[in-house]
Design a protein around this motif. Structure first.
Motif, PDB file in Angstrom:
ATOM      1  N   ILE A   8       0.769  -1.327   0.101  1.00  0.00           N
ATOM      2  CA  ILE A   8      -0.139   0.109  -0.028  1.00  0.00           C
ATOM      3  C   ILE A   8       0.876   1.001   0.075  1.00  0.00           C
ATOM      4  CG2 ILE A   8      -1.714   1.280   1.312  1.00  0.00           C
ATOM      5  CD1 ILE A   8      -2.560  -1.347   2.330  1.00  0.00           C
ATOM      6  N   ASP A   9       0.563   2.078  -0.920  1.00  0.00           N
ATOM      7  CA  ASP A   9       1.387   3.503  -1.046  1.00  0.00           C
ATOM      8  C   ASP A   9       0.845   4.447   0.063  1.00  0.00           C
ATOM      9  OD1 ASP A   9       2.715   5.558  -1.698  1.00  0.00           O
ATOM     10  OD2 ASP A   9       1.920   5.760  -3.909  1.00  0.00           O
ATOM     11  N   THR A  10       1.842   4.641   1.074  1.00  0.00           N
ATOM     12  CA  THR A  10       1.363   5.469   2.218  1.00  0.00           C
ATOM     13  C   THR A  10       2.139   6.787   2.157  1.00  0.00           C
ATOM     14  OG1 THR A  10       3.244   4.584   3.449  1.00  0.00           O
ATOM     15  CG2 THR A  10       1.104   3.201   3.698  1.00  0.00           C
ATOM     16  N   HIS A  14      -5.081   8.437  -0.238  1.00  0.00           N
ATOM     17  CA  HIS A  14      -6.069   7.921  -1.230  1.00  0.00           C
ATOM     18  C   HIS A  14      -7.481   8.165  -0.683  1.00  0.00           C
ATOM     19  CE1 HIS A  14      -8.229   4.541  -3.097  1.00  0.00           C
ATOM     20  NE2 HIS A  14      -7.033   4.447  -3.858  1.00  0.00           N
ATOM     21  N   ARG A  17      -9.244   5.728   1.771  1.00  0.00           N
ATOM     22  CA  ARG A  17      -8.755   5.773   3.151  1.00  0.00           C
ATOM     23  C   ARG A  17      -9.057   7.200   3.955  1.00  0.00           C
ATOM     24  NH1 ARG A  17      -3.661   4.164   0.583  1.00  0.00           N
ATOM     25  NH2 ARG A  17      -2.802   6.074   1.606  1.00  0.00           N
ATOM     26  N   ASP A 104      -7.769  -0.010  -4.379  1.00  0.00           N
ATOM     27  CA  ASP A 104      -6.981   0.143  -3.235  1.00  0.00           C
ATOM     28  C   ASP A 104      -6.809  -1.170  -2.794  1.00  0.00           C
ATOM     29  OD1 ASP A 104      -5.482   1.033  -1.126  1.00  0.00           O
ATOM     30  OD2 ASP A 104      -7.095   2.453  -0.232  1.00  0.00           O
ATOM     31  N   PRO A 105      -5.312  -1.362  -2.502  1.00  0.00           N
ATOM     32  CA  PRO A 105      -4.887  -2.644  -2.020  1.00  0.00           C
ATOM     33  C   PRO A 105      -5.507  -2.836  -0.594  1.00  0.00           C
ATOM     34  CG  PRO A 105      -3.260  -1.766  -3.284  1.00  0.00           C
ATOM     35  CD  PRO A 105      -4.084  -0.679  -3.167  1.00  0.00           C
ATOM     36  N   ILE A 106      -5.903  -1.797   0.209  1.00  0.00           N
ATOM     37  CA  ILE A 106      -6.343  -1.948   1.593  1.00  0.00           C
ATOM     38  C   ILE A 106      -7.606  -2.442   1.463  1.00  0.00           C
ATOM     39  CG2 ILE A 106      -7.293   0.338   1.935  1.00  0.00           C
ATOM     40  CD1 ILE A 106      -5.797   0.288   4.768  1.00  0.00           C
TER      41      ILE A 106
END
Length: 266
Positions: A8-10, A14, A17, A104-106
């Protein structure tokens, strides 16, 4: 915390999120909260706006299930917040089939929560982007019968897709795969009521790598060209078939800067 964590790009916010943070969830990162707080400084009603969008989805889903729709394709699902679309649909029609889709991977990490279907129904999750309708429909066909009506749900999604990225064309391509009697349900943020705040918010998000394409009522209505709008047509989100217990906008004029509508494909 920046960089990549568990895929996940933090390093940048996003929308899914940020939406989770507005709703009081815990599946977000400091970068999402930081941008969320900047948006709150511009528009304190943002959390109410998020809740109003969820309430619209609940009402529209119940209405559609009450009309006999038994298949739903929800694009831009977001992080699960109960009750989710399949729970609402299956509370009316236990045999409803629901396909969720998000990029989104989350959200993928929470897919198990989206798959708790009734024994009579089905829920599935696709990891795909709205900008890739071919992949979405390929996956949807494995679960949904595209010879029967499908409700296409795009809640608080298209204002993150610009005209340059072909927002209207994407909707048209998805609808072209669905049969007569299908429906489009959508909400969309607008700058019609808060032009200066909206311009500032758009610039801030752009600086963080997030597109915000706010549209006027007329521009939003274009998504429904060729469809039969359900009464009352294009309406302020919280005024579309309001119910007791829905979030109350509050503040001054009480108008949440967003539109919602449901329309049938003839």
């Amino acid at each position: 915390m920046t960089g990549i964590e568990n895929g996940i790009d933090t390093s940048r916010p996003h929308p899914a999120r940020m939406y989770d943070w507005y709703l009081g969830g815990k599946d977000n990162y400091p970068v999402d909260e930081q941008m969320g707080r900047q948006m709150l400084a511009l528009e304190p009603r943002v959390p109410v706006m998020a809740k109003v969008n969820r309430a619209f989805m609940h009402r529209a889903t119940r209405w559609l299930a009450g009309q006999g729709v038994r298949q739903f394709l929800d694009i831009g699902t977001g992080i699960p917040t109960e009750p989710n679309l399949h729970q609402v649909a299956q509370s009316v029609a236990p045999d409803a089939r629901v396909v969720y889709c998000d990029n989104d991977p989350i959200v993928l990490a929470h897919a198990a929560a989206l798959l708790r279907s009734t024994p009579e129904g089905v829920t599935e999750y696709l990891q795909a982007d709205v900008r890739d309708p071919a992949t979405i429909m390929e996956g949807a066909r494995k679960v949904l019968d595209l010879g029967r009506p499908v409700a296409l749900s795009m809640i608080a999604l298209l204002h993150f897709i610009s005209d340059e990225d072909g927002a209207h064309e994407l909707v048209s391509r998805l609808l072209a795969e669905l049969p007569s009697g299908s429906y489009l349900m959508m909400t969309h943020a607008t700058s019609d009521f808060t032009p200066e705040k909206s311009e500032t918010a758009t610039a801030k998000l752009k600086g963080a790598g997030v597109t915000l394409a706010l549209r006027s009522r007329e521009e939003f209505a274009r998504f429904f060209d060729g469809l039969e709008l359900v009464d009352p047509g294009v309406e302020i989100v919280h005024k579309w078939h309001p119910e007791l217990g829905d979030p109350v906008p509050g503040q001054d004029d009480g108008v949440i800067p967003g539109y919602g509508a449901v329309a049938r494909k003839p």
